[in-house]
Enzyme design. Structure first.
Site, mmCIF file in Angstrom:
data_model
loop_
_atom_site.group_PDB
_atom_site.id
_atom_site.type_symbol
_atom_site.label_atom_id
_atom_site.label_comp_id
_atom_site.label_asym_id
_atom_site.label_seq_id
_atom_site.Cartn_x
_atom_site.Cartn_y
_atom_site.Cartn_z
ATOM 1 N N MET A 87 5.155 1.923 2.934
ATOM 2 C CA MET A 87 5.047 1.364 1.583
ATOM 3 C C MET A 87 5.979 2.110 0.624
ATOM 4 O O MET A 87 5.805 2.050 -0.602
ATOM 5 C CB MET A 87 3.603 1.426 1.085
ATOM 6 C CG MET A 87 2.673 0.579 1.957
ATOM 7 S SD MET A 87 1.210 -0.028 1.091
ATOM 8 C CE MET A 87 0.404 1.515 0.695
ATOM 9 N N LEU A 119 8.919 7.640 -0.028
ATOM 10 C CA LEU A 119 8.936 8.343 1.262
ATOM 11 C C LEU A 119 8.905 9.862 1.118
ATOM 12 O O LEU A 119 9.549 10.438 0.245
ATOM 13 C CB LEU A 119 10.184 7.930 2.050
ATOM 14 C CG LEU A 119 10.295 6.422 2.325
ATOM 15 C CD1 LEU A 119 11.544 6.136 3.173
ATOM 16 C CD2 LEU A 119 9.056 5.875 3.023
ATOM 17 N N HIS A 120 8.143 10.489 2.001
ATOM 18 C CA HIS A 120 8.060 11.950 2.074
ATOM 19 C C HIS A 120 8.263 12.356 3.534
ATOM 20 O O HIS A 120 8.516 11.494 4.403
ATOM 21 C CB HIS A 120 6.713 12.428 1.517
ATOM 22 C CG HIS A 120 5.521 11.737 2.121
ATOM 23 N ND1 HIS A 120 5.188 11.838 3.457
ATOM 24 C CD2 HIS A 120 4.599 10.898 1.576
ATOM 25 C CE1 HIS A 120 4.112 11.135 3.705
ATOM 26 N NE2 HIS A 120 3.741 10.542 2.589
ATOM 27 N N GLY A 126 6.325 13.104 5.829
ATOM 28 C CA GLY A 126 5.447 12.447 6.808
ATOM 29 C C GLY A 126 6.086 11.162 7.317
ATOM 30 O O GLY A 126 6.210 10.934 8.531
ATOM 31 N N HIS A 127 6.524 10.328 6.376
ATOM 32 C CA HIS A 127 7.226 9.099 6.771
ATOM 33 C C HIS A 127 8.473 9.431 7.592
ATOM 34 O O HIS A 127 8.772 8.798 8.599
ATOM 35 C CB HIS A 127 7.693 8.317 5.539
ATOM 36 C CG HIS A 127 6.620 7.860 4.621
ATOM 37 N ND1 HIS A 127 6.444 8.386 3.370
ATOM 38 C CD2 HIS A 127 5.669 6.914 4.755
ATOM 39 C CE1 HIS A 127 5.442 7.774 2.758
ATOM 40 N NE2 HIS A 127 4.937 6.880 3.581
ATOM 41 N N GLN A 155 -6.430 3.577 10.988
ATOM 42 C CA GLN A 155 -5.423 2.514 10.885
ATOM 43 C C GLN A 155 -4.591 2.422 12.158
ATOM 44 O O GLN A 155 -4.323 1.325 12.669
ATOM 45 C CB GLN A 155 -4.531 2.799 9.679
ATOM 46 C CG GLN A 155 -3.283 1.955 9.584
ATOM 47 C CD GLN A 155 -2.483 2.280 8.343
ATOM 48 O OE1 GLN A 155 -2.860 1.874 7.251
ATOM 49 N NE2 GLN A 155 -1.388 3.008 8.481
ATOM 50 N N SER A 212 1.120 12.802 1.437
ATOM 51 C CA SER A 212 0.734 11.426 1.132
ATOM 52 C C SER A 212 1.440 11.013 -0.148
ATOM 53 O O SER A 212 1.584 11.827 -1.080
ATOM 54 C CB SER A 212 -0.785 11.350 0.926
ATOM 55 O OG SER A 212 -1.121 10.142 0.269
HETATM 56 P P1 AMP Z 1 2.276 4.461 3.927
HETATM 57 O O1 AMP Z 1 3.595 4.367 3.269
HETATM 58 O O2 AMP Z 1 1.306 5.373 3.240
HETATM 59 O O3 AMP Z 1 1.693 3.111 4.269
HETATM 60 O O4 AMP Z 1 2.540 5.167 5.321
HETATM 61 C C1 AMP Z 1 3.475 4.637 6.231
HETATM 62 C C2 AMP Z 1 3.326 5.336 7.546
HETATM 63 O O5 AMP Z 1 3.563 6.741 7.389
HETATM 64 C C3 AMP Z 1 1.910 5.204 8.150
HETATM 65 O O6 AMP Z 1 2.031 5.006 9.552
HETATM 66 C C4 AMP Z 1 1.302 6.541 7.823
HETATM 67 O O7 AMP Z 1 0.271 6.913 8.720
HETATM 68 C C5 AMP Z 1 2.502 7.460 7.961
HETATM 69 N N1 AMP Z 1 2.260 8.704 7.256
HETATM 70 C C6 AMP Z 1 1.934 8.857 5.951
HETATM 71 N N2 AMP Z 1 1.726 10.159 5.658
HETATM 72 C C7 AMP Z 1 1.915 10.849 6.797
HETATM 73 C C8 AMP Z 1 1.840 12.228 7.155
HETATM 74 N N3 AMP Z 1 1.514 13.162 6.269
HETATM 75 N N4 AMP Z 1 2.098 12.582 8.437
HETATM 76 C C9 AMP Z 1 2.411 11.633 9.346
HETATM 77 N N5 AMP Z 1 2.506 10.311 9.084
HETATM 78 C C10 AMP Z 1 2.264 9.922 7.829
#
Ligand code: AMP
Length: 290
Positions: A35, A38-39, A41-42, A158, A190
């Site tokens: 979404m 981006l950080h 994690g992404h 999820q 996050s």
């Molecule tokens: P989002 O943009 O929050 O929908 O996340 C997109 C993808 O990035 C999803 O598969 C999340 O699980 C993954 N994601 C988000 N934060 C992290 C994190 N801290 N570590 C690993 N994956 C992450």
């Protein structure tokens, strides 16, 4: 390719053209749905995809149907230019960033519902959420038909829901789970961490610390019900305004676990808690596995 600007497509014919070209050239495709905002994690998902696939396709779409009225859809952080730079630096081949109308056409009326896995934890407090996620991810998988699609264990429930959905709908993509990326103090990265005030940010690592301690107690043989009570009290004592849930569950079925011994199937500790208006979630394994 690292550093060169990825192509950005917003409509389905352009997306299909790009993918058809890769397929003709026998390139394997890794999909990373996000979404945006981006950080690291992404970006860990993008790195993992780049290692395993010839072409990485990242999607940026803030999906309205996974937000309930009154949630943070309007305020959700957005930074498309920054996202593009980060994805370019990792050699992402293509970014798919459709608008809402390009995702949900006139008269759209279908929802993908995964039973069982969704009737607990985040499914209870956010009843709209998994239907919205399963539907949009099914559409992304069908639009892109990747060899592999990458999701974070940060959103562990999820990840399992998506894996179940893809298997049940015969979508032939491997659903790959990637470990949680954390800040140095343990807080899971996050996009929503941006909402935290300085004082909330100082409290936030207590979520990870508490579930990690709960995992250790569980691995030492403590009864899960007692550990869950302890962890919920601890989170409140450390400054969380509301504890949504703390649960210890089987890592594959998400069924509740009463106690855990070495040799038992993998289990995880899950928690969701509020700091002010910001809802944080996290999870850890009871003992290292896999
Ligand atoms: P989002 O943009 O929050 O929908 O996340 C997109 C993808 O990035 C999803 O598969 C999340 O699980 C993954 N994601 C988000 N934060 C992290 C994190 N801290 N570590 C690993 N994956 C992450």
């Amino acid at each position: 390719m690292a550093g060169s600007k990825p192509d950005i497509v917003r409509d389905l014919p352009a997306l299909r053209d790009a993918i058809a070209g890769w397929r003709r050239d026998n390139r394997s495709i890794g999909l990373v749905p996000t979404m945006g905002a981006l950080h690291d994690g992404h970006l860990s998902l993008v790195r993992c995809a780049a290692q395993e696939c010839d072409r990485v396709l990242a999607t940026i779409f803030v999906n309205p149907s996974q937000f309930a009225p009154g949630e943070d859809l309007e305020n959700y952080p957005r930074d498309e230019a920054g996202d593009i730079d980060k994805l370019a630096a990792l050699g992402t081949a293509l970014i798919y960033a459709p608008g809402i109308a390009a995702m949900y056409g006139e008269g759209f009326a279908t929802e993908v519902r995964v039973a069982g896995l969704t009737d607990k934890m985040c499914g209870l407090s956010r009843p709209h959420f998994f239907g919205g996620v399963a539907t949009v991810v099914a559409k992304l998988l069908l639009r892109t038909m990747p060899d592999r699609a990458y999701f974070g264990e940060k959103d562990y429930q999820q990840l399992l829901v998506i894996r179940r959905m893809a298997a049940d709908l015969d979508i032939p993509a491997e659903i790959v789970g990637c470990p949680v990326v954390r800040a140095e103090d343990g807080l899971a990265l996050s996009s929503r961490n941006a909402y935290l005030t300085a004082s909330e940010r100082a409290i936030a690592p207590a979520l990870f610390e508490t579930i990690a301690a709960a995992a250790e107690r569980t691995a030492d043989g403590a009864a899960c019900a007692e550990t869950v009570r302890w962890a919920a009290n601890e989170l409140a004592a450390r400054g969380f305004t509301e504890v949504d849930y703390v649960d210890i569950r089987d890592a594959a079925s998400l069924e509740a676990v009463e106690s855990w011994r070495p040799g038992d199937p993998p289990a995880r500790v899950f928690a969701a808690a509020f700091l002010g208006k910001t809802r944080l979630i996290d999870n850890v394994p009871v003992a290292p596995f896999e």
